[in-house]
Scaffold this active site. Structure first.
Site, short mmCIF file in Angstrom:
data_model
loop_
_atom_site.label_atom_id
_atom_site.label_comp_id
_atom_site.label_asym_id
_atom_site.label_seq_id
_atom_site.Cartn_x
_atom_site.Cartn_y
_atom_site.Cartn_z
N ASP A 115 5.23 -3.30 4.99
CA ASP A 115 4.27 -3.88 4.05
C ASP A 115 5.08 -4.54 2.94
O ASP A 115 5.70 -3.85 2.13
CB ASP A 115 3.33 -2.82 3.49
N ILE A 128 4.32 -6.22 0.24
CA ILE A 128 3.85 -5.78 -1.08
C ILE A 128 2.60 -4.94 -0.83
O ILE A 128 1.58 -5.47 -0.38
CB ILE A 128 3.45 -6.95 -2.02
N ASP A 129 2.66 -3.65 -1.09
CA ASP A 129 1.44 -2.85 -1.05
C ASP A 129 0.94 -2.73 -2.48
O ASP A 129 1.65 -2.22 -3.35
CB ASP A 129 1.67 -1.47 -0.43
N ASP A 148 0.35 0.27 5.43
CA ASP A 148 0.16 0.84 4.08
C ASP A 148 0.74 2.25 4.01
O ASP A 148 1.31 2.64 3.00
CB ASP A 148 -1.33 0.93 3.72
N GLU A 204 2.61 -6.70 7.77
CA GLU A 204 1.24 -7.00 7.36
C GLU A 204 0.94 -8.49 7.44
O GLU A 204 -0.14 -8.88 7.88
CB GLU A 204 0.99 -6.52 5.92
N THR A 257 -1.07 -5.65 -3.67
CA THR A 257 -0.93 -7.07 -4.01
C THR A 257 -1.78 -7.45 -5.22
O THR A 257 -1.37 -8.29 -6.04
CB THR A 257 -1.31 -7.94 -2.79
#
Ligand code: IPD
Ligand code: CA
Length: 265
Positions: A86, A88-89, A213, A70, A91
């Site tokens: 990802d 951190i999905d 995601d 990402e 955030t």
């Protein structure tokens, strides 16, 4: 568990441990936050640190594999294998100290997702899946909730960062809410899909989520018996991602399709 699943899990765990250790204890440290597509689309220094760590670990174990992340985009390579990351999905949840965020790592071979790991770090939960071999939460094999009628379905959804798109998403929601048990907006697409897989919600739909995601969590949900797709027979994609057990999937699809949820105005 396949070697790919194991490696994705190991790396997602290491990144999660790093994020937990370095996460600010007070929410919203201003200097650590920048924005991307809109003023509400945030990225933190820890998003970037997490992705950097994940990239390093993947390339140390499998030099030459391709990586799509990402924050860092696509890194070229010769391999048939591509990792979809990802860091951190969720955030915004991470920033505010809310518990719904995850590190998500998927493995594609020749364009097909074959393995995935979703580390829901604050909850200490590791969701994993391997194509054709099942989905697990820790050691427990997952099955989504079967045969829930639309009127009794708990439905997760989310909203994009663009204001005009959100206005349409709100309009669609007003037609969905009266027809279902209730709505949940958790704040992480990856966690929402894992929640379908383990039966914490019955369905999920969202316009505009990105491949990173849903790449890993989509496999988790599918391997738990859910159908995951787009509108009118299309594969799931960034226009619309819809996920539920067979039967409920079709009911929710038929409610959404006439609302034209893929439009932005
Ligand atoms: C977001 C989350 C959220 C969804 C947004 C995504 P991010 O990802 O998955 O639940 O509603 O559409 O962009 O920005 O936290 O990585
Ligand atoms: Ca994300």
């Amino acid at each position: 568990m396949t070697d790919f699943t194991r490696l994705a899990e190991d790396i997602a765990r290491e990144a999660g441990d790093m994020l937990l250790a370095k996460r600010p204890t007070m929410s919203v440290a201003p200097g650590a936050v920048q924005t991307k597509s809109s003023p509400t689309d945030v990225v933190t220094t820890l998003d970037r640190a997490s992705e950097q760590l994940i990239r390093q670990r993947i390339l140390a174990a499998r030099p030459g594999d391709r990586i799509l992340g990402e924050e860092g985009g696509e890194a070229p390579g010769e391999s048939d294998v591509r990792w979809v990351v990802d860091p951190i999905d969720g955030t915004v949840n991470f920033l505010y100290g809310l518990p719904e965020w995850a590190v998500s790592i998927a493995v594609e071979v020749n364009g097909r997702i074959v393995a995935g790991a979703v580390n829901v770090v604050p909850r200490g939960e590791m969701f994993t899946a391997a194509l054709g071999e099942g989905a697990w939460l820790g050691g427990e094999r997952l099955r989504c909730n079967p045969a829930v009628p639309l009127g009794q379905a708990l439905v997760a959804t989310g909203f994009g960062y663009d204001s005009a798109r959100r206005a349409v998403q709100a309009e669609v929601l007003t037609a969905v809410l009266p027809r279902v048990r209730d709505i949940r907006r958790g704040g992480s697409c990856a966690v929402d899909l894992c929640s379908v897989a383990c039966g914490r919600v019955d369905a999920y739909y969202e316009r505009g989520v990105n491949y990173w995601d849903y790449a890993a969590a989509g496999l988790v949900a599918a391997e738990a018996g859910a159908v995951i797709g787009g509108l009118r027979g299309r594969p799931y994609n960034s226009e619309l991602t819809l996920c539920a057990a067979p039967g409920l999937f079709e009911e929710l699809h038929d409610l959404l399709a006439p609302l034209d949820p893929e439009r932005d105005t």
